[in-house]
Design an enzyme around this catalytic site. Structure first.
Site, short mmCIF file in Angstrom:
data_model
loop_
_atom_site.label_atom_id
_atom_site.label_comp_id
_atom_site.label_asym_id
_atom_site.label_seq_id
_atom_site.Cartn_x
_atom_site.Cartn_y
_atom_site.Cartn_z
N HIS A 69 0.85 -1.19 0.00
CA HIS A 69 0.00 0.00 0.00
C HIS A 69 0.88 1.24 0.00
O HIS A 69 2.02 1.20 0.48
CB HIS A 69 -0.92 -0.01 1.23
N ASP A 72 -7.95 -4.65 -0.44
CA ASP A 72 -8.41 -5.29 -1.67
C ASP A 72 -8.12 -6.79 -1.69
O ASP A 72 -8.76 -7.54 -2.43
CB ASP A 72 -7.74 -4.63 -2.88
#
Length: 451
Positions: free
Chosen positions: A329, A388
């Site tokens: 991320h 996700d």
């Protein structure tokens, strides 16, 4: 003009356009451009202030990034505490979170009841909207349908351009309430007109919350379990806000700084989220997992799984990008709190659906990806599963069609966008106007006959 000639002409013109628009990559370093609005150490360029939400993933010590456990803060409150609070009381939390983001404080019981009732009454779309906007103009992409529906809502508003707080709040509440209905009807129209399936248009139920209404309206039989509604509600809660610097929230701030109307600003945010680099990452995870399943003989063989992950990282497998989707991320380093929260509930639903073995595969991929990444980048390299990684699996267990994944993200995030828009209008009336350096040399105009 024949189709063949037209295609050939466009291809020829595209080559010229690409050539004249390509800026040498070394220019960005030469002019100290903050590409992606990122500093050299990977931190974001500070462009604004917000009280709506914040994202913590690391600390900066003497200019160096030091990894830290992730935290997502809504109006000064740790998201984990908020989730633990409503789940401990066996309640759904999305409406409570919307109230918190908009008003800056947690609601009392009476305020929450009033807020839920108001949203319930606002979920029905304006008269003729469904027929004229959604059913007569079906789209293959629900995000495209959602964006167009937001823009056309301007025409159904008697006071669309007023940017007083009172009017912004009214418009925000109407959009938050109607997003699930627009998304559900847009999906049903796509399913009927493009997929040749039966058309189901279920009216929203005022007494039901956002998660329950979504499941109720997208399913032909209206049926869902409490565990399904609970998990979808959690997904909405953790996607509701992610600080002012994420692409769609920043887009909301930029467009709102011009003084434009709410529908233009929120439609811009939806356009941003539609991009696969922002809102569609969980589909990439699902595709990758399917590819892994096809190329290993046993879901429980960790050696085989890790070997294949190494191939992916070496760009020898899957889409040859070298990326393990759902891992890593821009801000979070040691952990993504959204993924942590979702993973726990995902296991509970996996047990209910009889998919524990598949959940174990996801968990193995998560852990082995971290190991493989350290082997490639060094023992100090850090990477974690992001939201996700598990959200696509959750939606798949909920039997939610792939084309609804990103629209569900938008349904959750609209309350965050609206909160950021109101904050921008109230606090900062200066239009955003960053600088771009021109690197084109001056040239003389050449007369047509001499070119």
């Amino acid at each position: 003009m024949s189709e063949e000639f037209y295609v050939a002409l466009i291809n020829k013109m595209a080559e010229a356009v690409e050539k004249t628009n390509r800026i040498p990559s070394d220019y960005y370093g030469m002019y100290n451009v903050k590409r992606g609005l990122r500093n050299e150490n990977g931190t974001g360029v500070l462009v604004g202030l917000t009280q709506v939400g914040s994202v913590h993933g690391y600390v900066v010590d003497a200019g160096e990034i030091v990894p830290d456990e992730g935290a997502l803060i809504y109006r000064g409150m740790d998201l984990k505490d908020v989730v633990q609070g409503f789940q401990k009381e066996k309640r759904h939390g999305f409406e409570e979170v919307c109230y918190l983001l908009l008003f800056g404080e947690l609601p009392t019981q009476s305020q929450l009841d009033e807020f839920k009732k108001l949203l319930g009454e606002l979920r029905v779309l304006p008269k003729s909207f469904t027929e004229n906007m959604i059913l007569k103009n079906p789209s293959k992409d629900i995000m495209n349908k959602l964006q167009r529906s937001i823009l056309v809502s301007y025409s159904y508003d008697n006071n669309p351009d007023d940017i007083s707080v009172k009017n912004l709040l009214r418009q925000s509440l109407e959009l938050i309430a109607r997003f699930p209905t627009i998304v559900a009807y847009g999906y049903q129209a796509k399913r009927h007109y493009h997929d040749n399936k039966s058309l189901f248009i279920h009216s929203p139920v005022p007494e039901l919350g956002t998660a329950e209404n979504l499941l109720y309206m997208i399913r032909p039989d209206n049926k869902y379990t409490e565990k399904e509604a609970e998990l979808l509600d959690l997904s909405l809660v953790i996607h509701a806000e992610h600080g002012g610097g994420n692409n769609s929230a920043f887009a909301t701030h930029v467009v709102s700084s011009t003084g434009t109307d709410t529908y233009s600003a929120i439609a811009t945010a939806v356009g941003s989220l539609k991009g696969p680099k922002h809102g569609g990452a969980n589909l990439k995870v699902l595709n990758m997992i399917d590819n892994i399943k096809e190329n290993i003989s046993s879901w429980s063989d960790k050696v085989e799984i890790k070997d294949y992950l190494r191939k992916i990282l070496r760009k020898d497998a899957f889409d040859n990008t070298g990326l393990i989707y759902g891992m890593g991320h821009a801000v979070y380093t040691l952990s993504d709190p959204r993924a942590v929260l979702l993973k726990g509930k995902a296991y509970e639903l996996a047990v209910e659906k009889g998919r524990e073995e598949e959940f174990a595969l996801y968990e193995n991929i998560e852990n082995l990806s971290i190991e493989a990444f350290k082997e490639l980048k060094g023992p100090d390299a850090v990477i974690c599963a992001n939201v996700d990684f598990y959200s696509g699996f959750v939606y798949d267990m909920l039997n939610i069609p792939h084309e609804l994944y990103t629209p569900l993200f938008a349904t959750a995030r609209v309350c965050g966008w609206c909160a950021h828009r109101i904050e921008q209008v109230v606090s900062d009336n200066k239009i955003m106007r960053p600088a771009y350096k021109s690197v084109m040399d001056m040239r003389e105009y050449v007369e047509l006959a001499k070119r």
